[in-house]
Design an enzyme around this catalytic site. Structure first.
Site, PDB file in Angstrom:
ATOM      1  N   GLY A  96     -13.560  -5.070  -4.589  1.00 48.07           N
ATOM      2  CA  GLY A  96     -12.243  -5.570  -5.007  1.00 48.07           C
ATOM      3  C   GLY A  96     -11.988  -6.971  -4.478  1.00 48.07           C
ATOM      4  O   GLY A  96     -11.405  -7.816  -5.169  1.00 48.07           O
ATOM      5  N   SER A 167      -0.447  -7.532  -0.680  1.00 47.49           N
ATOM      6  CA  SER A 167      -1.903  -7.478  -0.861  1.00 47.49           C
ATOM      7  C   SER A 167      -2.523  -8.820  -0.473  1.00 47.49           C
ATOM      8  O   SER A 167      -2.176  -9.866  -1.031  1.00 47.49           O
ATOM      9  CB  SER A 167      -2.234  -7.165  -2.322  1.00 47.49           C
ATOM     10  OG  SER A 167      -3.537  -7.615  -2.632  1.00 47.49           O
ATOM     11  N   GLN A 169      -5.548  -9.618  -1.065  1.00 48.21           N
ATOM     12  CA  GLN A 169      -6.424 -10.076  -2.148  1.00 48.21           C
ATOM     13  C   GLN A 169      -5.626 -10.868  -3.175  1.00 48.21           C
ATOM     14  O   GLN A 169      -6.078 -11.904  -3.663  1.00 48.21           O
ATOM     15  CB  GLN A 169      -7.122  -8.880  -2.796  1.00 48.21           C
ATOM     16  CG  GLN A 169      -8.123  -8.229  -1.846  1.00 48.21           C
ATOM     17  CD  GLN A 169      -8.748  -6.961  -2.384  1.00 48.21           C
ATOM     18  OE1 GLN A 169      -8.415  -6.508  -3.475  1.00 48.21           O
ATOM     19  NE2 GLN A 169      -9.667  -6.394  -1.619  1.00 48.21           N
ATOM     20  N   ASP A 316      -6.496  -0.109   5.547  1.00 50.80           N
ATOM     21  CA  ASP A 316      -7.819   0.503   5.344  1.00 50.80           C
ATOM     22  C   ASP A 316      -8.084   1.663   6.299  1.00 50.80           C
ATOM     23  O   ASP A 316      -9.154   2.285   6.235  1.00 50.80           O
ATOM     24  CB  ASP A 316      -8.916  -0.562   5.503  1.00 50.80           C
ATOM     25  CG  ASP A 316      -8.895  -1.554   4.344  1.00 50.80           C
ATOM     26  OD1 ASP A 316      -8.419  -1.185   3.250  1.00 50.80           O
ATOM     27  OD2 ASP A 316      -9.337  -2.696   4.547  1.00 50.80           O
ATOM     28  N   ARG A 347      -6.782   7.536  -2.119  1.00 56.68           N
ATOM     29  CA  ARG A 347      -7.006   7.981  -0.736  1.00 56.68           C
ATOM     30  C   ARG A 347      -6.003   9.021  -0.266  1.00 56.68           C
ATOM     31  O   ARG A 347      -6.273   9.726   0.704  1.00 56.68           O
ATOM     32  CB  ARG A 347      -7.034   6.783   0.221  1.00 56.68           C
ATOM     33  CG  ARG A 347      -8.337   6.022   0.122  1.00 56.68           C
ATOM     34  CD  ARG A 347      -8.517   4.991   1.211  1.00 56.68           C
ATOM     35  NE  ARG A 347      -9.833   4.381   1.076  1.00 56.68           N
ATOM     36  CZ  ARG A 347     -10.154   3.146   1.455  1.00 56.68           C
ATOM     37  NH1 ARG A 347      -9.245   2.379   2.014  1.00 56.68           N
ATOM     38  NH2 ARG A 347     -11.374   2.700   1.285  1.00 56.68           N
ATOM     39  N   ARG A 389     -14.905   4.515   3.259  1.00 61.22           N
ATOM     40  CA  ARG A 389     -14.061   4.822   4.426  1.00 61.22           C
ATOM     41  C   ARG A 389     -13.748   6.325   4.512  1.00 61.22           C
ATOM     42  O   ARG A 389     -13.598   6.868   5.593  1.00 61.22           O
ATOM     43  CB  ARG A 389     -12.786   3.983   4.412  1.00 61.22           C
ATOM     44  CG  ARG A 389     -13.081   2.486   4.450  1.00 61.22           C
ATOM     45  CD  ARG A 389     -11.951   1.653   4.959  1.00 61.22           C
ATOM     46  NE  ARG A 389     -12.144   0.264   4.591  1.00 61.22           N
ATOM     47  CZ  ARG A 389     -12.895  -0.618   5.268  1.00 61.22           C
ATOM     48  NH1 ARG A 389     -13.504  -0.262   6.372  1.00 61.22           N
ATOM     49  NH2 ARG A 389     -13.022  -1.862   4.845  1.00 61.22           N
TER      50      ARG A 389
HETATM   51  C1  S3P Z   1      -8.772  -6.925   1.664  1.00 65.67           C
HETATM   52  C2  S3P Z   1      -7.464  -6.612   1.446  1.00 65.67           C
HETATM   53  C3  S3P Z   1      -6.973  -5.239   1.312  1.00 65.67           C
HETATM   54  C4  S3P Z   1      -7.959  -4.245   1.890  1.00 65.67           C
HETATM   55  C5  S3P Z   1      -9.352  -4.502   1.441  1.00 65.67           C
HETATM   56  C6  S3P Z   1      -9.804  -5.886   1.871  1.00 65.67           C
HETATM   57  C7  S3P Z   1      -9.151  -8.342   1.735  1.00 65.67           C
HETATM   58  O1  S3P Z   1      -6.810  -4.953  -0.057  1.00 65.67           O
HETATM   59  O2  S3P Z   1      -7.581  -2.940   1.551  1.00 65.67           O
HETATM   60  O3  S3P Z   1     -10.231  -3.557   1.996  1.00 65.67           O
HETATM   61  O4  S3P Z   1     -10.277  -8.651   2.172  1.00 65.67           O
HETATM   62  O5  S3P Z   1      -8.328  -9.185   1.359  1.00 65.67           O
HETATM   63  P1  S3P Z   1      -5.429  -5.310  -0.830  1.00 65.67           P
HETATM   64  O6  S3P Z   1      -5.264  -6.788  -0.795  1.00 65.67           O
HETATM   65  O7  S3P Z   1      -5.627  -4.810  -2.235  1.00 65.67           O
HETATM   66  O8  S3P Z   1      -4.361  -4.587  -0.095  1.00 65.67           O
END
Ligand code: S3P
Length: 434
Positions: A96, A167, A169, A316, A347, A389
């Protein structure tokens, strides 16, 4: 791959968790955009990060890998990537972070890019990045909201964006697109999502400031400076050993030089509030992040409560937190965590289903779960649901359970922590591959 776990042996010793996954992705992507050569030590050679490495190479970046975790990245500058066009799919596998952060970068390129991944990734929501990138001027098509996604980028304008979900990301995708946009990009976060992108961009000379939950980025006049970075140990990987040491009687484990960035350590806070004797050593800096030794001894726990901003700070860690909660006295309640439903698995449902097979009393809620403890877990045959996980959390549950536990679908552990089994064995855990 199946793992058989026998309980009984105390966990003892000192280990260093593998390099941080989130930072490993970012180190590669931002080195690729830098002007000049970056050196990255302690990069995480796990399947998710390998997806980013493959994608970066497919975009024309030369990366030398001298050892699994030692990279030299020959940066091509902010506008120097070579998107391969509509005919070549950039395969983000199950990651992701790879697909969402790359979407932000490729939105800045006047080219067509197609991003896709395997079946697990094709279930993950992508409109959350597509919406703000469209507002910035990119054309982004998703497939019923999921991958594959097609991006036609270029000529972006800055936006001020209140993020509907906390988020990192999404925040990172917007900030990365902001590097190519005219004007100041402003992101308002509903909660304190991990800030590794901001720290790294700042180290590269990008004007980026944070005030409360708002991040502001001005596109840099200067090229991004190359990085010289040692990736700190991943708190999210250390978390499995930390909880295992807490729950398995007579254990004592030192987790050396672990990243304790406050946007990541919600689990530490909630476990300490539950009575966990976790000592945090002197904090120093590594790779622009705070690191410290964590010393953990086994101890009884009382029930805990998780809601609000704490959720994103341990986003996480819920599978392993649920295992801890089965051993805590009282009802542990998790709320405001509906994001868990769109992770590598649902989850909430998957953790409840599998831990119940081991005798846990766990009730699913739309936005979390309630665990009644303590219970004596029983060894059982359980399944990872394709979620790294969850697989590791179930292995730890097996170390606490009476009798033998078999966890199937453990090959996914390699997505984030390829050395999990050897490291757990080094501490004394009885785990074998069958
Ligand atoms: C991450 C952000 C989180 C996390 C993922 C890694 C990142 O996701 O759960 O394992 O590296 O930016 P979300 O941004 O969708 O919450």
């Amino acid at each position: 791959m199946q793992l058989r776990i026998c309980s009984g042996s105390a966990l003892r010793g000192a280990v260093t968790a593998p390099g941080d996954k989130s930072i490993s992705h970012r180190a590669l992507l931002l080195s690729a955009l830098a002007q000049g050569d970056s050196t990255i030590y302690g990069w995480l050679p796990a399947a998710d990060c390998q997806a980013t490495l493959n994608a970066v190479r497919a975009l024309g970046v030369v990366v030398e890998q001298h050892a699994p975790g030692d990279l030299i990245v020959h940066g091509r500058g902010l506008r120097g990537l070579r998107p391969p066009g509509a005919q070549t799919v950039l395969d983000c596998q199950g990651s992701g972070t790879t697909i969402r952060l790359l979407a932000g970068i490729l939105a800045g390129y006047p080219a067509v890019s197609v991003l896709d991944g395997h079946a697990g990734l094709r279930r993950r929501p992508m409109e959350r990045v597509a919406v703000p990138l469209r507002m910035m001027g990119a054309q982004v098509e998703t497939t019923n909201g999921c991958p594959p996604i097609t991006i036609r980028g270029g000529a972006l304008r800055a936006i001020e964006y209140p993020m509907p979900v906390a988020s990192a990301q999404v925040k990172s995708a917007i900030l990365l697109a902001g590097l190519y946009a005219e004007g100041e990009t402003v992101v308002h976060q509903p909660g304190p999502a991990r800030d590794h992108t901001e720290r790294m961009l700042r180290a590269q000379g990008v004007p980026i400031i944070q005030h409360d939950a708002t991040v502001r980025l001005m596109p840099s006049e200067q090229p991004l400076a190359p990085l010289q970075l040692t990736v700190p140990a991943d708190f999210s990987s250390a978390a499995f050993m930390l909880v295992a040491a807490l729950l398995v009687p007579n254990s004592e484990v030192l987790l050396r030089q672990t990243n304790v960035n406050p946007t990541r350590t919600g689990l530490l806070d909630v476990l300490q509030a539950m009575g966990a004797p976790i000592q945090v050593g002197e904090v120093s800096e590594q790779g622009g992040e705070p690191v410290a030794d964590l010393l953990v001894r086994s101890a009884p726990l009382r029930a805990g409560q998780v809601a609000g901003d704490l959720v994103v700070r341990m986003i996480d860690e819920f599978p392993i937190f649920a295992v801890a909660a089965t051993q805590a006295y009282g009802n542990t309640v998790v709320r405001d965590a509906q994001e868990l439903r769109v992770k590598e698995s649902d989850r909430i449902a998957a953790v409840a289903t599998e831990l119940r097979k081991m005798g846990a009393r766990i009730e699913e809620q739309p936005d979390g779960f309630v665990v009644e403890g303590p219970v004596t877990l029983r060894g059982a045959h359980v399944d990872s649901h394709g979620d790294h996980r969850l697989a590791m959390a179930l292995v730890v549950a097996g170390l606490v359970a009476h009798g033998e536990t078999v966890v199937q679908g453990c090959e996914v552990i390699g997505d984030s922590f390829p050395d999990f089994v050897p490291m757990m064995r080094q501490l004394g855990a009885a785990i074998e591959e069958i």
